[in-house]
Design an enzyme around this catalytic site. Structure first.
Site, mmCIF file in Angstrom:
data_model
loop_
_atom_site.group_PDB
_atom_site.id
_atom_site.type_symbol
_atom_site.label_atom_id
_atom_site.label_comp_id
_atom_site.label_asym_id
_atom_site.label_seq_id
_atom_site.Cartn_x
_atom_site.Cartn_y
_atom_site.Cartn_z
ATOM 1 C CG ASP A 1 28.193 26.866 4.682
ATOM 2 O OD1 ASP A 1 28.566 27.438 5.710
ATOM 3 O OD2 ASP A 1 28.799 25.905 4.167
ATOM 4 C CG ASP B 1 29.489 22.066 3.496
ATOM 5 O OD1 ASP B 1 29.123 23.061 4.138
ATOM 6 O OD2 ASP B 1 30.644 21.634 3.525
ATOM 7 C CG ASP C 1 25.556 24.488 6.684
ATOM 8 O OD1 ASP C 1 25.634 25.564 7.303
ATOM 9 O OD2 ASP C 1 26.461 24.053 5.949
HETATM 10 MG MG MG Z 1 30.122 24.675 5.337
#
Ligand code: MG
Ligand code: ADP
Length: 292
Positions: A38, A237, A241
């Site tokens: 990410d 995080d 996600d």
């Molecule tokens: Mg993120």
């Protein structure tokens, strides 16, 4: 593997700042072929700061910030927080808004003094039929500087651009180099636009970029990679996600991330540093190569 091997792996993992929720994941780690990362909060610190305010209509820069800040006050998005923080630093007093609405992956809208205020990306403005032709060159140059450019529109007119930048984490470059040295593919995934995404990927040495992805589609992208034969480790995080972390062969959450991401993961990086993923992968290869 024998339970002893797992225990050794787990113990060593903790030393390296990796918290293991699913012991099997430690074993799967040795088979990983691709690492999906990410962007915001994982590769970068996730602390966006306003870098540019450009006035493009009847209002000056401070007024653009005042209008945008008043609307973004109702949003919890990190981009909104950056705008609000900048306005507060300038002692701007927010105006009252109503009918706030957030459009995922696009931007926000509200009503301010009986007129619609919009803050968001190009796609959002296009969907609202706001003419942004004159701003396009400026947007491109900001995005090439790895900034996220948000357009502000009021009463049907584009009135300016607010750009934010995020800082790359100290060890991202080193970790990505190590992934590559281990023969792994590196892929960045983000809801941000492709130009900003590419600029950040270039700064850290990532090959592939999957951008402009709606939060709910992140896990589909992981699935796609798996159907192409990749064994995927996903590092993330955020709330958005979580499904991708579950879908991945190994889901790795950043310790500083949201609870839901941590709960959806197999491993958690206590330090929040990508180097811990490198340690984890090496540890798995080492531990399970020695046991038959
Ligand atoms: Mg993120
Ligand atoms: P990411 O978490 O990767 O930034 P999002 O899906 O949350 O991805 O957002 C994608 C894009 O949507 C942002 O880059 C921005 O252009 C736009 N956007 C989302 N929320 C807001 C907001 N509150 N204000 C302005 N733009 C927004």
């Amino acid at each position: 593997a024998t339970p002893t091997a797992l225990m050794v792996g787990t113990g060593k993992g903790a030393e390296n700042g990796v918290l293991i929720r699913d012991g099997e994941a430690v074993q799967t780690m040795k088979d990983i072929t691709a690492v999906v990362l990410d962007k915001t909060g994982t590769i970068t610190k996730g602390e966006a700061e306003v870098t540019d305010i450009i006035a493009a209509g009847e209002f000056d820069e401070n007024k653009v910030l005042e209008l945008a800040g008043s609307a973004e006050k109702s949003s919890e998005h990190p981009l909104a927080e950056a705008i609000v923080k900048k306005a507060e630093a300038k002692n701007i007093e927010f105006m009252e808004t109503k009918d706030f609405n957030a459009v995922v992956g696009r931007g926000i809208e509200a009503v301010l003094k009986d007129k619609v205020i919009l803050v968001g990306n190009q796609k959002f403005m296009e969907s609202k039929e706001i003419d942004i032709q004159e701003l396009k060159d400026k947007i491109i140059s900001l995005e090439e500087e790895a900034k996220t450019a948000m357009i502000v529109a009021y009463a049907g007119q584009a009135i300016g651009i607010i750009a934010v930048a995020d800082t790359i984490k100290k060890d991202s470059v080193k970790a990505i180099k190590a992934f590559k040295a281990m023969g792994l593919k590196t892929i960045m995934i983000t809801g941000d636009n492709s130009r900003t995404a590419r600029a950040i990927a270039d700064q850290v040495g990532i090959e592939s970029v999957i951008s402009e992805i709606l939060p709910e589609d992140k896990s589909n992208e992981v699935k796609k990679l798996q159907s192409q034969g990749e064994v995927v480790a996903m590092v993330g995080d955020g709330i958005n996600d979580a499904p991708a972390l579950k879908q991945a062969n190994v889901g790795i959450a950043i310790g500083t991330g949201t609870d839901i991401a941590i709960e959806s993961s197999d491993l958690t990086l206590v330090s929040g540093e990508l180097s811990s993923v490198v340690s984890g992968l090496k540890l798995s290869r080492y531990t399970f190569a020695t046991i038959k």
